[in-house]
Design an enzyme around this catalytic site. Structure first.
Site, PDB file in Angstrom:
ATOM      1  N   GLY A  12       0.834  -1.206   0.000  1.00 64.83           N
ATOM      2  CA  GLY A  12       0.000   0.000   0.000  1.00 64.83           C
ATOM      3  C   GLY A  12       0.863   1.249   0.000  1.00 64.83           C
ATOM      4  O   GLY A  12       0.556   2.231   0.676  1.00 64.83           O
ATOM      5  N   SER A  14       1.393   3.340  -2.378  1.00 67.25           N
ATOM      6  CA  SER A  14       1.063   4.293  -3.441  1.00 67.25           C
ATOM      7  C   SER A  14       0.387   5.563  -2.945  1.00 67.25           C
ATOM      8  O   SER A  14       0.397   6.581  -3.629  1.00 67.25           O
ATOM      9  CB  SER A  14       0.151   3.612  -4.465  1.00 67.25           C
ATOM     10  OG  SER A  14      -0.999   3.081  -3.829  1.00 67.25           O
ATOM     11  N   ARG A  15      -0.230   5.480  -1.764  1.00 62.48           N
ATOM     12  CA  ARG A  15      -0.984   6.651  -1.267  1.00 62.48           C
ATOM     13  C   ARG A  15      -0.777   6.798   0.235  1.00 62.48           C
ATOM     14  O   ARG A  15      -0.291   5.881   0.897  1.00 62.48           O
ATOM     15  CB  ARG A  15      -2.483   6.461  -1.538  1.00 62.48           C
ATOM     16  CG  ARG A  15      -2.843   6.486  -3.000  1.00 62.48           C
ATOM     17  CD  ARG A  15      -4.356   6.542  -3.205  1.00 62.48           C
ATOM     18  NE  ARG A  15      -5.020   5.299  -2.881  1.00 62.48           N
ATOM     19  CZ  ARG A  15      -5.928   5.151  -1.920  1.00 62.48           C
ATOM     20  NH1 ARG A  15      -6.273   6.172  -1.151  1.00 62.48           N
ATOM     21  NH2 ARG A  15      -6.496   3.981  -1.692  1.00 62.48           N
ATOM     22  N   VAL A  64      -2.766  -7.944  -1.179  1.00 58.56           N
ATOM     23  CA  VAL A  64      -2.203  -8.612  -0.003  1.00 58.56           C
ATOM     24  C   VAL A  64      -3.184  -9.603   0.620  1.00 58.56           C
ATOM     25  O   VAL A  64      -2.773 -10.526   1.328  1.00 58.56           O
ATOM     26  CB  VAL A  64      -1.721  -7.598   1.072  1.00 58.56           C
ATOM     27  CG1 VAL A  64      -0.626  -6.697   0.539  1.00 58.56           C
ATOM     28  CG2 VAL A  64      -2.884  -6.785   1.642  1.00 58.56           C
ATOM     29  N   TYR A 157     -12.125  -3.606  12.205  1.00 65.16           N
ATOM     30  CA  TYR A 157     -10.815  -2.942  12.086  1.00 65.16           C
ATOM     31  C   TYR A 157     -10.029  -3.060  13.405  1.00 65.16           C
ATOM     32  O   TYR A 157      -8.834  -3.373  13.406  1.00 65.16           O
ATOM     33  CB  TYR A 157     -11.074  -1.478  11.724  1.00 65.16           C
ATOM     34  CG  TYR A 157      -9.862  -0.639  11.397  1.00 65.16           C
ATOM     35  CD1 TYR A 157      -9.262  -0.719  10.146  1.00 65.16           C
ATOM     36  CD2 TYR A 157      -9.353   0.267  12.318  1.00 65.16           C
ATOM     37  CE1 TYR A 157      -8.164   0.087   9.832  1.00 65.16           C
ATOM     38  CE2 TYR A 157      -8.268   1.070  12.021  1.00 65.16           C
ATOM     39  CZ  TYR A 157      -7.670   0.984  10.777  1.00 65.16           C
ATOM     40  OH  TYR A 157      -6.598   1.778  10.464  1.00 65.16           O
ATOM     41  N   LYS A 161      -6.485  -4.936  13.769  1.00 69.71           N
ATOM     42  CA  LYS A 161      -5.296  -4.186  14.200  1.00 69.71           C
ATOM     43  C   LYS A 161      -4.748  -4.710  15.527  1.00 69.71           C
ATOM     44  O   LYS A 161      -3.537  -4.728  15.742  1.00 69.71           O
ATOM     45  CB  LYS A 161      -5.630  -2.695  14.286  1.00 69.71           C
ATOM     46  CG  LYS A 161      -5.922  -2.049  12.915  1.00 69.71           C
ATOM     47  CD  LYS A 161      -4.736  -2.130  11.975  1.00 69.71           C
ATOM     48  CE  LYS A 161      -4.900  -1.329  10.702  1.00 69.71           C
ATOM     49  NZ  LYS A 161      -3.764  -1.458   9.787  1.00 69.71           N
ATOM     50  N   ILE A 190      -4.644  10.294  11.398  1.00 71.33           N
ATOM     51  CA  ILE A 190      -3.684  10.871  10.461  1.00 71.33           C
ATOM     52  C   ILE A 190      -4.453  11.380   9.252  1.00 71.33           C
ATOM     53  O   ILE A 190      -5.375  10.707   8.771  1.00 71.33           O
ATOM     54  CB  ILE A 190      -2.658   9.799  10.011  1.00 71.33           C
ATOM     55  CG1 ILE A 190      -2.011   9.101  11.229  1.00 71.33           C
ATOM     56  CG2 ILE A 190      -1.611  10.404   9.088  1.00 71.33           C
ATOM     57  CD1 ILE A 190      -1.211   9.990  12.161  1.00 71.33           C
TER      58      ILE A 190
HETATM   59  P1  NAP Z   1      -5.131   5.010   2.290  1.00 66.77           P
HETATM   60  O1  NAP Z   1      -4.781   6.427   2.082  1.00 66.77           O
HETATM   61  O2  NAP Z   1      -6.544   4.555   2.092  1.00 66.77           O
HETATM   62  O3  NAP Z   1      -4.155   4.098   1.376  1.00 66.77           O
HETATM   63  C1  NAP Z   1      -4.278   2.702   1.433  1.00 66.77           C
HETATM   64  C2  NAP Z   1      -3.185   2.060   0.625  1.00 66.77           C
HETATM   65  O4  NAP Z   1      -3.335   0.632   0.752  1.00 66.77           O
HETATM   66  C3  NAP Z   1      -3.255   2.366  -0.859  1.00 66.77           C
HETATM   67  O5  NAP Z   1      -1.928   2.413  -1.357  1.00 66.77           O
HETATM   68  C4  NAP Z   1      -3.993   1.149  -1.426  1.00 66.77           C
HETATM   69  O6  NAP Z   1      -3.678   0.896  -2.796  1.00 66.77           O
HETATM   70  C5  NAP Z   1      -3.439   0.051  -0.548  1.00 66.77           C
HETATM   71  N1  NAP Z   1      -4.298  -1.134  -0.458  1.00 66.77           N
HETATM   72  C6  NAP Z   1      -5.581  -1.205  -0.038  1.00 66.77           C
HETATM   73  N2  NAP Z   1      -6.015  -2.485  -0.107  1.00 66.77           N
HETATM   74  C7  NAP Z   1      -4.975  -3.221  -0.582  1.00 66.77           C
HETATM   75  C8  NAP Z   1      -4.798  -4.599  -0.883  1.00 66.77           C
HETATM   76  N3  NAP Z   1      -5.781  -5.482  -0.713  1.00 66.77           N
HETATM   77  N4  NAP Z   1      -3.605  -4.999  -1.358  1.00 66.77           N
HETATM   78  C9  NAP Z   1      -2.602  -4.122  -1.561  1.00 66.77           C
HETATM   79  N5  NAP Z   1      -2.714  -2.807  -1.298  1.00 66.77           N
HETATM   80  C10 NAP Z   1      -3.886  -2.363  -0.821  1.00 66.77           C
HETATM   81  O7  NAP Z   1      -4.764   4.534   3.767  1.00 66.77           O
HETATM   82  P2  NAP Z   1      -3.844   5.246   4.886  1.00 66.77           P
HETATM   83  O8  NAP Z   1      -4.691   6.139   5.663  1.00 66.77           O
HETATM   84  O9  NAP Z   1      -2.595   5.738   4.281  1.00 66.77           O
HETATM   85  O10 NAP Z   1      -3.535   3.986   5.815  1.00 66.77           O
HETATM   86  C11 NAP Z   1      -2.363   3.211   5.667  1.00 66.77           C
HETATM   87  C12 NAP Z   1      -2.262   2.250   6.837  1.00 66.77           C
HETATM   88  O11 NAP Z   1      -2.243   2.990   8.068  1.00 66.77           O
HETATM   89  C13 NAP Z   1      -3.435   1.279   6.942  1.00 66.77           C
HETATM   90  O12 NAP Z   1      -2.988   0.021   7.407  1.00 66.77           O
HETATM   91  C14 NAP Z   1      -4.314   1.930   7.993  1.00 66.77           C
HETATM   92  O13 NAP Z   1      -5.139   0.986   8.640  1.00 66.77           O
HETATM   93  C15 NAP Z   1      -3.272   2.512   8.910  1.00 66.77           C
HETATM   94  N6  NAP Z   1      -3.748   3.606   9.745  1.00 66.77           N
HETATM   95  C16 NAP Z   1      -4.226   4.758   9.188  1.00 66.77           C
HETATM   96  C17 NAP Z   1      -4.673   5.772  10.022  1.00 66.77           C
HETATM   97  C18 NAP Z   1      -5.191   7.072   9.483  1.00 66.77           C
HETATM   98  O14 NAP Z   1      -5.651   7.888  10.303  1.00 66.77           O
HETATM   99  N7  NAP Z   1      -5.155   7.321   8.198  1.00 66.77           N
HETATM  100  C19 NAP Z   1      -4.635   5.592  11.407  1.00 66.77           C
HETATM  101  C20 NAP Z   1      -4.145   4.411  11.927  1.00 66.77           C
HETATM  102  C21 NAP Z   1      -3.693   3.418  11.090  1.00 66.77           C
HETATM  103  P3  NAP Z   1      -4.736   1.247  -4.006  1.00 66.77           P
HETATM  104  O15 NAP Z   1      -4.962   2.730  -3.957  1.00 66.77           O
HETATM  105  O16 NAP Z   1      -4.054   0.782  -5.245  1.00 66.77           O
HETATM  106  O17 NAP Z   1      -5.966   0.464  -3.671  1.00 66.77           O
END
Ligand code: NAP
Length: 249
Positions: A12, A14-15, A64, A157, A161, A190
């Site tokens: 993941g 990419s974003r 994944v 979730y 986690k 975040i």
């Molecule tokens: P996000 O902006 O939604 O980005 C998610 C990333 O995961 C994208 O690159 C997406 O790729 C990839 N992805 C989703 N499903 C996938 C799969 N089945 N196989 C491979 N890649 C996959 O999420 P984020 O906020 O950056 O979160 C990243 C991590 O941090 C996650 O594990 C999330 O649970 C954790 N987290 C986030 C926060 C927050 O506040 N944002 C807080 C705590 C923990 P595509 O775009 O190609 O689908």
């Protein structure tokens, strides 16, 4: 640079947080494989930014949640980078709903992506690390404060986690004698696409509860990951580094 010689796979990547992690590892000298699931253009942008730093980068499609796809991802990353000694399990999704209304698909997809996805990639990467007698390798799993304290509307979730935290401790105990270190980073709220999708009054309520008085940035999470991946992390394993502005202290 402190991460010269680090060959990293960021799932993941990419974003959002994964993107920031990939860029920070590269800034410190790592070559990076960026995994994505559906958005190839975003992944290619990260590759271009890393190549502009003079590092090697590759974008690899892979789901994944699927064991075979995860294996293929590890194999392609190894081949493209010429090895693999750092894995960041970052890919994750949310399907928030109160338990009473949560559909089985919403439960299964979050568990399958966020928890089984970590098993799928880590097991196949660690087999490579053990076979190659890699020492000093790092596995860093992105969990969440949701897995530490439980969040209503996130039973799926929070369960996934929390599972990652238990998985991390068990695997750390299994492989630390082989000098592979396994840790978690637990972000709080975040600013990413994931939180943009949340009910904004809920986000405003969360900000009031955060001692630092604001959401965190992806870069702040990336700096914690880079610390664990680098020379600062050589005697740390099985731990969860919480990056939440004090929310869950
Ligand atoms: P996000 O902006 O939604 O980005 C998610 C990333 O995961 C994208 O690159 C997406 O790729 C990839 N992805 C989703 N499903 C996938 C799969 N089945 N196989 C491979 N890649 C996959 O999420 P984020 O906020 O950056 O979160 C990243 C991590 O941090 C996650 O594990 C999330 O649970 C954790 N987290 C986030 C926060 C927050 O506040 N944002 C807080 C705590 C923990 P595509 O775009 O190609 O689908």
């Amino acid at each position: 640079m402190e991460l010269n010689g680090t060959l990293a796979l960021v799932t993941g990547g990419s974003r959002g947080i994964g993107r920031a992690i990939a860029l920070e590892l590269a800034r410190r000298g790592a070559d990076v494989a960026i995994n994505y699931n559906s958005n190839s253009a975003a992944a290619e942008e990260v590759v271009a930014e890393i190549e502009a730093m003079g590092r090697k980068a590759v974008a690899i499609q892979g789901n994944v949640a699927d064991y075979a796809s995860a294996g293929n991802l590890v194999k392609q990353a190894k081949e493209a980078l010429g090895g693999l000694n750092c894995l960041v399990n970052n890919a994750g999704i949310t399907r928030d709903k109160l338990l009473m209304a949560m559909k089985e698909e919403e439960w299964q997809s979050v568990i399958q992506t966020n928890l089984s996805g970590v098993y799928n990639v880590t097991q196949q990467a660690i087999r490579h690390l053990l076979r190659n007698r890699e020492t000093g390798a790092r596995v860093i799993n992105i969990t969440s404060v949701s897995g530490r304290v439980g969040v209503p509307g996130q039973a799926n979730y929070s369960a996934a986690k929390a599972g990652i935290i238990g998985f991390t401790k068990a695997v750390a105990k299994e492989v630390s004698k082989r000098k592979i270190l396994v840790n978690c980073v637990a972000p709080g709220f975040i600013e990413t696409d994931m939180t943009a999708a949340l009910n904004q009054s809920m986000v405003a309520g969360a900000v009031e509860m955060i001692p630092c008085g604001r959401l965190g940035t992806s870069q702040e999470v990336a700096l914690a990951v880079a610390f664990l991946a680098g020379p600062g992390g050589t005697y740390i394993t099985g731990q969860t580094l919480v990056v939440d502005g004090g929310l869950t202290m």
